[in-house]
Design an enzyme around this catalytic site. Structure first.
Site, PDB file in Angstrom:
ATOM      1  N   ASP A  42       0.815  -1.228   0.000  1.00 42.54           N
ATOM      2  CA  ASP A  42       0.000   0.000   0.000  1.00 42.54           C
ATOM      3  C   ASP A  42       0.847   1.275   0.000  1.00 42.54           C
ATOM      4  OD1 ASP A  42      -2.293  -1.531   0.106  1.00 42.54           O
ATOM      5  OD2 ASP A  42      -2.970  -0.804   2.058  1.00 42.54           O
ATOM      6  N   CYS A  77      -4.267  -5.471  -3.290  1.00 42.60           N
ATOM      7  CA  CYS A  77      -3.119  -6.309  -2.924  1.00 42.60           C
ATOM      8  C   CYS A  77      -3.017  -7.609  -3.715  1.00 42.60           C
ATOM      9  CB  CYS A  77      -3.162  -6.634  -1.440  1.00 42.60           C
ATOM     10  SG  CYS A  77      -3.149  -5.185  -0.364  1.00 42.60           S
ATOM     11  N   ASP A 312       2.721  -2.731  -4.130  1.00 36.31           N
ATOM     12  CA  ASP A 312       1.665  -3.475  -4.832  1.00 36.31           C
ATOM     13  C   ASP A 312       0.521  -2.584  -5.309  1.00 36.31           C
ATOM     14  OD1 ASP A 312       0.660  -2.988  -2.288  1.00 36.31           O
ATOM     15  OD2 ASP A 312       0.140  -5.072  -1.851  1.00 36.31           O
ATOM     16  N   ASN A 313       0.339  -1.428  -4.692  1.00 38.00           N
ATOM     17  CA  ASN A 313      -0.675  -0.459  -5.149  1.00 38.00           C
ATOM     18  C   ASN A 313      -0.448   0.851  -4.421  1.00 38.00           C
ATOM     19  OD1 ASN A 313      -2.451  -2.704  -3.302  1.00 38.00           O
ATOM     20  ND2 ASN A 313      -2.435  -0.604  -2.519  1.00 38.00           N
TER      21      ASN A 313
END
Length: 538
Positions: A42, A77, A312-313
């Site tokens: 995140d 995720c 991941d993001n």
């Protein structure tokens, strides 16, 4: 307890190293570089996530290349991590959310996709020794899909977190055996545990074979538990008040429009506090990066090792009055940091070329001496770009972003007016997700255009288009005013990408000179997504 755990890990490495001591002659005759991938959870880049990572920027970014246009295939995720591991877009690896039902670490994923990950490819060829430590997939360790006894193909050394990110009171799978941790900082704080396991591996691995090491931190994912020494850092930091902070997304999808503007004071206070906590957890990640780099340096291995740092993001805190989450199509959620250093990468480079996280697998295989054409991966290697051997003028101009929304089948008793079909709702009944928050986007970065085109799989087939050059904060949806021909070409390109596989995902985009557009192939609406649920929302 700490010493016993540490000694058992060291014994594990020594045992595994002896097993592999009769390493292939090819590995000794053809020395290949080592590869380290550090994956955060995140970590945004659009709202200041990299600011606390001072040592990481110095030791990786300044020593190599920073990519400023890196995007995830899906801003969540498990689908995103599946894209990193397989090099495939979600429509090809079929992981659509963070649940077992959504294929996150399901038995179907284990049978069909895990054998095709890039670590499995590396292990199969027997030259690289492979190591994993940290968060794998959100449902990893679920008893319905093998529990922590399941060790995915591809990993010689496996230290994986059961389920989702935590900092204390968690279980690790140590090569298929459960190791439980409590809440003693010195022996249990997960980011530091991952750093220690990584250092143990570097000290005790075989020196005859190159290695691939993946370290996947819990930070800065909730619950945002900082190490004790960092609990009071950044006392006055607040979430950035960018132009899209706490404003109404009036021309956007209904899910964005339902957010209450302005946010309540308590909501703003809550997200500011979360923003500070996220930064505090990142200070331990910064320490981890420094420890790994220094250990490689002391061992004389830094010059022959590629280090890749990413997430991941992204994340948002108050943008368009959405309190906190990811899952949206906007820059703050889909854009991530990407820093790389390694052999033949000149320091202090910045590249605006378009990278997707489906490119990480092909790039790592390329570094290891293998071609993406030997796989079914959708991405492409950016190694030639980093080492100056690639032609930036012919690099790709677009990537696909896709997300399948989630919602509850029943109404939230606290928010009856919203009806069923929503999820991730806050106390003031602002929801961050819904069944029909299901979309696909073409994200274009070319000399002639910096554009995002998105279509929703809802009853409206709602369209959002942004000119990021003129409108970097995505305040104005220009779907109704942009040239109709551009819309048609983008719709056509989106359908192509949503059905692409392997090489066909790497074809020229709308702003490439080689792009070919045949209006006869046009359809009146978007190819249906995988979301088969009845949508109860407008």
């Amino acid at each position: 307890m700490k010493q016993k755990r540490r000694h058992s890990m060291i014994r594990h490495f020594v045992h595994k190293t002896k097993q592999a001591s009769c390493s292939s002659k090819e590995a000794q005759m053809n020395p290949r570089p080592n590869i380290v991938l550090i994956l955060t959870d995140d970590l945004d880049v659009s709202i200041g996530g990299m600011i606390p990572l001072v040592k990481t920027k110095k030791l990786i970014g300044d020593a190599g290349i920073t990519f400023t246009n890196t995007f995830v295939a899906s801003p969540l995720c498990c689908p995103s991590r599946a894209s990193i591991l397989t090099g495939k877009y979600p429509h090809n690896h079929h992981v659509v959310n963070n649940t077992l039902e959504g294929n996150c670490s399901s038995t179907a994923w284990q049978k069909t996709q895990e054998p095709e990950t890039f670590p499995a490819f590396l292990q199969k060829h027997g030259i690289y020794q492979t190591f994993f430590a940290g968060k794998y997939l959100n449902e990893y360790g679920n008893k319905k899909s093998g529990g922590v006894e399941h060790v995915p193909p591809g990993w010689d050394h496996w230290f994986a977190l059961e389920r989702n990110s935590k900092y204390y009171n968690y279980t690790l799978s140590v090569n298929g055996r459960a190791q439980r941790h409590g809440q003693n900082y010195s022996e249990d704080y997960l980011t530091d545990v991952l750093a220690n396991i990584s250092i143990d591996f570097l000290e005790n691995k075989s020196n005859r074979r190159p290695f691939f090491m993946m370290v996947s931190t819990p930070a800065p994912h909730s619950p945002w538990t900082a190490a004790p020494q960092y609990e009071n850092n950044f006392p006055n930091i607040k979430a950035p008040r960018d132009p899209n902070f706490n404003v109404h997304g009036k021309d956007k999808h209904w899910l964005i429009r339902q957010a209450k503007t302005p946010m309540t004071n308590s909501s703003v206070e809550f997200l500011d506090n979360a923003y500070r906590k996220r930064w505090r957890t990142l200070l331990s990640v910064d320490d981890l990066v420094e420890k790994v780099v220094r250990k490689l340096e002391v061992r004389g291995e830094l010059s022959k090792t590629y280090l890749i740092f990413t997430s991941d993001n992204g994340y948002h805190t108050g943008q368009f009055s959405l309190p906190m989450d990811k899952r949206q199509l906007y820059e703050f959620d889909i854009r991530v940091p990407l820093l790389v250093r390694g052999p033949n990468i000149k320091p202090n480079q910045t590249s605006p070329l378009l990278i997707a996280n489906v490119d990480l697998g092909p790039t790592i295989l390329d570094i290891a001496g293998y071609s993406v054409n030997e796989t079914q991966m959708d991405g492409m290697s950016f190694l030639p770009i980093m080492t100056g051997k690639g032609n930036s003028s012919t690099w790709r101009s677009d990537v696909l972003v896709e997300y399948e929304g989630e919602g509850s089948n029943i109404s939230d008793p606290a928010c009856p007016l919203l009806g069923p079909g929503v999820s991730e709702c806050f106390p003031d009944c602002v929801c961050e997700d819904s069944y029909n928050n299901t979309y696909a986007c073409v994200r274009t970065v070319a000399q002639a255009a910096n554009l995002q085109y998105c279509e929703f799989d809802d009853n409206e087939v709602f369209v959002e288009v942004y000119n990021l050059t003129a409108d970097p904060f995505q305040l104005s949806n220009i779907a109704k005013s942009i040239d109709q021909e551009v819309l048609e070409k983008m719709n056509h390109r989106l359908m192509m990408l949503q059905s692409c596989s392997g090489q066909s995902c790497r074809t020229p985009g709308v702003y490439d000179s080689q792009f070919r557009f045949d209006p006869r192939l046009m359809f009146s609406s978007l190819v249906p997504h995988r979301n088969k649920r009845r949508q109860t929302l407008k």
